[in-house]
Design a protein around this motif. Structure first.
Motif, mmCIF file in Angstrom:
data_model
loop_
_atom_site.group_PDB
_atom_site.id
_atom_site.type_symbol
_atom_site.label_atom_id
_atom_site.label_comp_id
_atom_site.label_asym_id
_atom_site.label_seq_id
_atom_site.Cartn_x
_atom_site.Cartn_y
_atom_site.Cartn_z
ATOM 1 N N GLY A 48 16.584 -6.903 4.433
ATOM 2 C CA GLY A 48 15.982 -6.982 5.768
ATOM 3 C C GLY A 48 15.294 -5.689 6.161
ATOM 4 N N LEU A 50 14.060 -3.445 3.535
ATOM 5 C CA LEU A 50 13.088 -3.141 2.498
ATOM 6 C C LEU A 50 11.835 -4.021 2.569
ATOM 7 N N TYR A 51 12.079 -5.348 2.579
ATOM 8 C CA TYR A 51 10.902 -6.215 2.408
ATOM 9 C C TYR A 51 9.960 -6.184 3.604
ATOM 10 N N PRO A 52 10.473 -6.205 4.834
ATOM 11 C CA PRO A 52 9.539 -6.043 5.953
ATOM 12 C C PRO A 52 8.754 -4.738 5.889
ATOM 13 N N LEU A 55 6.091 -5.194 3.402
ATOM 14 C CA LEU A 55 5.073 -6.067 3.982
ATOM 15 C C LEU A 55 4.169 -5.288 4.929
ATOM 16 N N LYS A 56 4.786 -4.408 5.725
ATOM 17 C CA LYS A 56 4.010 -3.632 6.682
ATOM 18 C C LYS A 56 3.008 -2.751 5.949
ATOM 19 N N GLN A 59 0.292 -4.890 4.690
ATOM 20 C CA GLN A 59 -0.622 -5.315 5.761
ATOM 21 C C GLN A 59 -1.540 -4.172 6.172
ATOM 22 N N GLU A 60 -1.019 -2.947 6.083
ATOM 23 C CA GLU A 60 -1.838 -1.800 6.467
ATOM 24 C C GLU A 60 -2.771 -1.370 5.351
ATOM 25 N N GLY A 61 -2.595 -1.971 4.196
ATOM 26 C CA GLY A 61 -3.497 -1.673 3.082
ATOM 27 C C GLY A 61 -3.101 -0.460 2.263
#
Lengths: 114, 874
Positions: A48, A50-52, A55-56, A59-61
Motif C-alpha cells: 500500500g 510502494l505501489y501507489p 504509480l505516482k 503518472q508524473e513521468g
C-alpha cells in the motif's frame, strides 16, 4: 517487525528513483528489497506504500513501467528511470541535502541555558 | 508541469479501469510469490514463508484500494459512482422521475422566461455607448408636482448653453407626416430635433457621405427600415432629395438598423428646417430632452446645477416660466421605469412558484426517502459515513435538478417565444428579448438553488436514520411516528401560504383589469374603423384645401356601403395623446399665465360626436355651418362644465383659449366625458373645436355596420379616389386600440394569474401526495382502528383533518403574508384596494376547496381499508 519504521513521507520517491538509477530497470519486488537492504532492514515497505508511490512517479513521468520477463522466466512489470526522472532525481537530491544540512545544523546547536 | 501531467494521467485512470486492475493484481501476486520464495530460501517452511510474506504485504486489498485512489481521483470517482447510481435510480422509477422533473421544469422554465425579460429590460444597458451617462430632462410643474414634462425650445437652449455638467444635450419632438418616397407615399413618424441629436446619444448614422458641410439646405437622416422600403437599400439614394410635405430634404445618412430612438421614428431632421418659429417660442412646451453627462459628473450634480439654471430662467421669464422647475431621470429609468414594478412583481411571483415546485419535489423525495430507510441503513451499517450518504442523496437530487434545468430551459425558450407574441406594445426594447449567456447562468443558479432546497432536507433526515430502528422495521413500519411527518407538513403549509399570496395578487390584478375593461369610455368602441391621415403640408393650396379634402373624405366614406357615418379628430381617445391648452373666462385675472386652468383640446369634424356615440348633454354639437366664415365656436365636456361653470349654464358663454393666441370661443354645447388618456385616468376637462374652422391633420373614424376592418380597403380606395398621393396611415378598429391600451395590465394579470393557477395546482398536488402517502403508511393503524370499531365517518374525519388542517394553516399564513406584500401592487390596482376582502376571501375559499377535494381521494381510500387485509399484511 515492530521495530521497523514506515517510510517518511516524500523520501520513498527519492529512494525509488535512486534505486532505479543505480540498479537499472527493476520490478516492484526488486525495488522494495533493495530499499529494505540499503536501510539495513530498518524500513519495511508494504504494498500500500510502494505501489501507489510507483504509480505516482509513473503518472508524473519520472519512471516508466513495462511488462517484461524476469530472471526465472516470469512475466513481471519492470520500472526504469526516464530522462525527466533523472532530472527530478538530481533536483530532489539537492533539496534533500539542503534539508538534511539545515536539520543537522539545528540539531547540532547546543541547548540554550536560560 | 509534473502535477499537470499526473492529473491528466489520473483523468485517464478514471476511464480505463478493469485492465489496470488486472495488471496490479498480477504485479502484486508476483511480488508476493517472490517474497515467499525468498523466505523459503532463507529457511522458512512453506506455510510459514507464506504467512510472513502476507503479513509483510500489509494486506493486499487495502493496498489495491490505496492504489486505485491514487490512480484516479477519488472524489470524482465517488461522484461518478453516485451519478451512475442516481441515473440508475431515476431509470428504475420513471414515474417518480417524470413528475419531479416536470415540476422542476415548470418552476425553472417560468423563472428563466421571466428573467430573460428582466434581463433584456432592466439589467442590460440601453444600446448606446456609455448609456449610463444619458439623462432625460424635462420641465416640472412645481405646483402640480407631476412627472417629467415637455420643454420649450428656448428653455432647452438655455439649459444646454449654461450647463457645465452635461457634455451634450439634445431636444426632439415627434411629428407625423407624409413622405413622398419613390415607391409610394408613406405616412411616417419623424423626429424634429436640435443639432447634435445623434452625437448626444453617441450614435453615428451610417453612410454619411460628404454631406456634413452645412450649407443651410435642409437635410435629414432616414431609418434603416425606410431606406430599405423606399430605396431598396441603394446607397445611391444618399444625397438625393426626398419630399416631405411641401418641404424637400437631402438624405444625409441612414441610421443604424438597431437604432430606434425615439421609438417608431423613421426620419430625423432639425427643427430649424421645419418650424423655425418654435426655436424662440418659450410658451410652446413641445420638446423632449436628453443629455449626456460629462465623464465624471454625477446625476446629483447635474440635478443641482439644472435647478439653479431653471431658477434663473424663472426669474428672467416670469410670464412663461413661473413655477417651472426641472426634472432629471436617467434615460434607462425613463425608458423602463414604467414596467419595472410589473416585472419585479412577476419575477417575485415566479420565484414563489419555483419554491412551491421545490417543496413538492422535496416532499416526493421525502416520501421516497422513508421507503428507502432500509437501504440507507444497510449502507451505513457496512461503513458508509453520513457525509457519503448525504452526498449520494444530494447527487440524486442534482440529477433531477439538472434534468429539470434542461427541460426548464426548453420551456423557457417556448416561454420567451410566447412572451414575445403576447408582450404588450408598451414594453420597451422587448425586441432585444432573447435567451443569452446571462439567462443560462441564471438557469444554472436556479437549478443549484432548487437542488439545495429540495434535496438537502430529505438527505439530512435520512442521514440521521437510527440504524436499529431502520433495519428492524423499515418498510413495514406499523405506524408512522407523528414527528416524522413534520418536515413534510411544513412544506405543505408553506406551499399553501405561497399559493395564497399568488392567488391574492393575481386576483387583485384581474379584478383591476375587469374594472378597467368596464370603465365607462364615454363612447361606443364597437364597429369603429380608424384611419390616420396626416399632412395638410401635402396639399397644394394650404390649409383651406386640406379642409375641403377632409370634408370630401368624410362625405364619401360615410356613403360607402356598410358604413353608417364618418368623422375625424386630431387625436383618438384612449391612446393617451391629447393637446392641452390653458383657458380663462373673459374678465378673470390670474397672477400669471401658468396659474390659469388647463384643458385637453381636440379638433374634430362636426359629425365626430355622432359617429363616436358621445352623448350631447346641453346645447348643440358643432355643425357644418360653423366654418371659416362663421363665428368661432367650441364644445366642452361635462367635466369642464362641472368644474368651471358650476351652477351656470355654460352654453352661450365665452372662453379664451391660449392655444391659438388667446382667441375667444363661444360655447355652443356640452358633451359627455370621454376617457382620452389611459383607461384608469378620470376624464379631464376638455374643449372641442371644428376642423372646418381650424384645418389640421386628423384621424378619420368610420362607423360600420359589419366588422370594422372589413371596410378598410373600401375606405382606402375612397380616399385614393379623391387623391392618389394621400398617404394613408394606420388603419385599426377602435376596439383593438382600446384593447391595446390595456396591454400591460392584461399582460401582468394574465401572467400572474397563470403563475397563481400553477401554484395552486402544485400546492393541491402537494397536499394530495402527502396525505395519500400518509394513508398508505397508516394502513395498518387504520385497520386496527376499523377492527376496534371506528366508523367510516370517524376515519374520514381523522384523515381529512390532517390534510385540511395543514391547508388551512397555510392559507391563514398566506392571508397574513398577503396583507403585508399586496401593498407592492398598490400602484397597479384600479377600482379596488390592495386588501380587497372579496379577493382575499375568494382566494382562501378557492384554495381551501381544492385542498378538500385533494384530501377526499386519500380519505375515501382510508375508509375502505379492510381490517383483515390490513392486519394480515403484517
Amino acid at each position: 517487525m515492530a521495530d521497523k519504521t514506515d517510510v517518511k513521507q516524500g523520501t520513498l520517491a527519492l529512494m525509488a528513483l535512486r534505486t532505479l538509477e543505480t540498479m537499472g530497470p527493476l520490478h516492484g519486488y526488486g525495488i522494495a528489497r533493495r530499499i529494505e537492504q540499503i536501510s539495513g532492514d530498518a524500513l519495511s515497505l508494504n504494498y500500500g506504500t510502494l505501489y501507489p508511490a510507483l504509480l505516482k512517479l509513473e503518472q508524473e513521468g519520472s519512471i516508466s513501467g513495462k511488462w517484461g520477463v524476469s530472471d526465472n522466466k516470469r512475466r513481471a512489470r519492470y520500472y526504469s528511470l526516464t530522462a525527466a526522472g533523472r532530472k527530478q532525481l538530481r533536483k530532489e537530491e539537492r533539496e534533500w541535502e539542503q534539508t538534511a544540512a539545515i536539520m543537522a545544523r539545528f540539531l547540532a546547536e547546543p541547548e540554550q541555558t536560560s | 508541469m509534473r502535477a499537470a501531467r499526473a492529473f491528466l494521467s489520473r483523468l485517464r485512470g478514471l476511464v480505463v479501469k478493469s485492465e489496470k486492475d488486472r495488471d496490479l493484481a498480477e504485479e502484486m501476486a508476483l511480488h508476493l510469490q517472490m517474497q515467499i520464495e525468498d523466505n523459503i530460501r532463507s529457511g522458512m517452511a512453506p506455510g510459514e514463508a507464506r504467512r510472513w510474506a502476507l503479513l509483510k504485504s500489509g494486506g493486499l486489498e487495502p493496498a489495491k484500494e490505496i492504489y486505485r485512489d491514487r490512480r484516479g481521483i477519488p472524489m470524482v470517482e465517488a461522484v461518478l459512482r453516485d451519478l451512475a447510481y442516481a441515473v440508475r435510480h431515476v431509470r428504475k422509477n420513471p414515474g417518480f422521475a417524470v413528475v419531479a422533473v416536470l415540476t422542476l421544469a415548470l418552476g425553472i422554465g417560468v423563472n428563466t422566461a421571466i428573467f430573460s425579460v428582466v434581463n433584456a429590460l432592466l439589467i442590460r444597458p440601453l444600446p448606446y455607448p456609455q448609456a449610463d451617462r444619458l439623462v432625460r430632462l424635462g420641465e416640472f410643474d412645481k405646483k402640480r408636482g407631476q412627472g417629467i414634462q415637455t420643454v420649450s425650445y428656448p428653455n432647452f437652449s438655455d439649459w444646454r448653453n449654461s450647463s457645465a455638467t452635461f457634455e451634450r444635450m439634445a431636444a426632439w419632438r415627434v411629428v407625423d407626416l407624409g413622405v413622398m418616397g419613390p415607391v409610394q407615399p408613406e405616412q411616417i413618424s419623424a423626429a424634429a430635433t436640435s443639432p447634435e441629436f445623434f452625437e448626444t446619444l453617441g450614435v453615428v448614422p451610417e453612410l454619411r457621405g460628404a454631406l456634413l458641410s452645412d450649407d443651410g439646405a435642409p437635410f435629414a437622416v432616414i431609418s434603416h427600415g425606410l431606406f430599405q422600403r423606399q430605396f431598396g437599400g441603394d446607397r445611391g439614394a444618399i444625397g438625393q432629395s426626398i419630399r416631405v410635405g411641401q418641404a424637400s430634404f437631402r438624405i444625409a445618412g441612414v441610421a443604424p438598423r438597431t437604432f430606434h430612438f425615439p421609438p417608431g421614428v423613421d426620419f430625423w431632421f432639425q427643427e430649424r428646417f421645419w418650424n423655425p418659429g418654435s426655436l424662440a417660442d418659450r410658451d410652446g412646451h413641445n420638446f423632449q430632452v436628453v443629455g449626456r453627462l460629462r465623464p465624471r459628473a454625477s446625476l446629483e450634480q447635474a440635478r443641482a446645477e439644472m435647478e439653479t439654471i431653471a431658477g434663473r430662467l424663472e426669474r428672467a421669464y416670469p410670464k412663461s416660466n413661473q413655477d417651472q422647475g426641472v426634472k432629471l431621470v436617467s434615460l434607462h429609468e425613463a425608458t423602463v421605469g414604467s414596467v419595472r414594478r410589473t416585472l419585479l412583481i412577476l419575477m417575485g411571483a415566479a420565484a414563489l412558484l419555483l419554491l412551491i415546485a421545490c417543496s413538492n419535489v422535496a416532499n416526493l423525495l421525502l416520501s421516497r426517502a422513508a421507503t428507502r430507510r432500509r437501504e440507507i441503513a444497510v449502507r451505513c451499517s457496512i461503513g458508509a459515513s453520513r457525509r457519503r450518504v448525504v452526498c449520494q442523496l444530494v447527487t440524486e437530487g442534482a440529477v433531477l435538478a439538472a434534468l429539470g434545468g434542461v427541460a426548464g430551459l426548453a420551456a423557457a425558450f417556448a416561454g420567451v417565444k410566447a412572451l414575445l407574441r403576447y408582450a404588450p406594445e408598451g414594453l420597451p426594447s422587448v425586441q432585444s428579448l432573447r435567451v443569452d449567456g446571462a439567462t443560462l447562468v441564471f438557469v444554472l443558479l436556479a437549478s443549484l438553488l432548487t437542488t439545495a432546497i429540495f434535496a438537502l432536507a430529505p438527505a439530512w433526515r435520512l442521514s440521521r436514520t437510527n440504524l436499529n430502528d431502520a433495519l428492524g422495521s423499515a418498510g413495514r413500519a406499523s405506524t408512522d411516528g407523528g414527528g416524522r411527518n413534520r418536515v413534510r407538513d411544513v412544506f405543505v403549509i408553506a406551499q399553501f401560504a405561497m399559493a395564497t399570496v399568488l392567488l391574492i395578487g393575481a386576483g387583485l390584478l384581474l379584478k383591476s383589469l375587469v374594472r378597467l375593461q368596464d370603465a365607462p369610455l364615454g363612447f361606443r368602441p364597437d364597429h369603429l374603423l380608424t384611419v390616420q391621415l396626416r399632412g395638410p403640408y401635402f396639399r397644394q393650396g394650404g390649409p383651406g384645401a386640406w379642409s375641403g379634402f377632409l370634408r370630401e373624405v368624410i362625405e364619401k366614406t360615410g356613403k360607402l356601403p356598410g358604413v353608417e357615418a364618418a368623422g375625424a379628430t386630431t387625436e383618438l381617445p384612449v391612446e393617451g395623446v391629447s393637446w392641452a391648452s390653458r383657458f380663462s373666462r373673459p374678465g378673470e385675472s390670474y397672477p400669471s399665465d401658468a396659474a390659469r386652468p388647463g384643458a385637453d383640446y381636440r379638433i374634430v369634424s362636426p359629425s365626430y360626436f355622432d359617429v363616436m356615440g358621445i352623448p350631447l348633454l346641453q346645447g348643440r354639437v358643432l355643425s357644418d355651418r360653423d366654418d371659416k366664415g362663421a363665428p368661432a365656436v367650441a364644445v366642452i365636456n361635462q367635466a369642464l362644465a362641472r368644474r368651471y361653470f358650476a351652477g351656470e349654464n355654460p352654453v352661450g358663454k365665452v372662453i379664451l383659449l391660449d392655444i391659438w393666441g388667446g382667441t375667444a370661443r363661444q360655447i355652443v354645447g356640452v358633451v359627455g366625458d370621454v376617457r382620452q388618456g389611459s383607461l384608469d385616468a378620470e376624464p379631464e376637462p376638455e374643449v372641442y373645436e371644428s376642423l372646418m374652422q381650424r384645418p389640421f391633420p386628423a384621424t378619420v373614424v368610420v362607423r360600420t355596420r359589419t366588422e370594422p376592418m372589413s371596410a378598410a380597403s373600401a375606405v382606402r380606395a375612397a380616399i385614393w379616389a379623391i387623391d392618389r398621393t394621400q398617404p394613408v396611415g394606420r388603419m385599426a378598429s377602435m376596439e383593438e386600440i382600446v384593447s391595446q391600451s390595456l396591454g400591460l395590465p392584461r399582460f401582468r394579470s394574465m401572467l400572474l394569474g397563470l403563475f397563481a393557477g400553477l401554484g395552486a395546482l402544485l400546492a393541491t398536488i402537494g397536499v394530495y401526495g402527502v396525505l395519500s402517502y400518509s394513508v398508505a403508511r397508516r394502513t395498518h393503524e387504520l385497520g386496527i382502528r376499523a377492527a376496534l370499531g371506528a366508523g367510516a365517518g370517524r376515519t374520514l374525519r381523522l384523515v381529512l383533518r390532517q390534510g385540511i388542517g395543514l391547508a388551512v394553516v397555510g392559507v391563514a399564513l398566506g392571508l397574513v403574508a398577503a396583507c403585508a406584500v399586496s401593498r407592492l401592487l398598490s400602484s397597479l390596482v384600479y377600482g379596488t384596494t390592495v386588501t380587497d376582502p372579496a379577493v382575499f376571501g375568494a382566494a382562501a375559499l378557492l384554495l381551501s376547496m381544492s385542498a378538500v377535494l385533494a384530501c377526499l381521494v386519500p380519505a375515501t381510500r382510508a375508509i375502505t381499508v379492510d381490517p383483515v387485509q390490513a392486519l394480515r399484511h403484517e
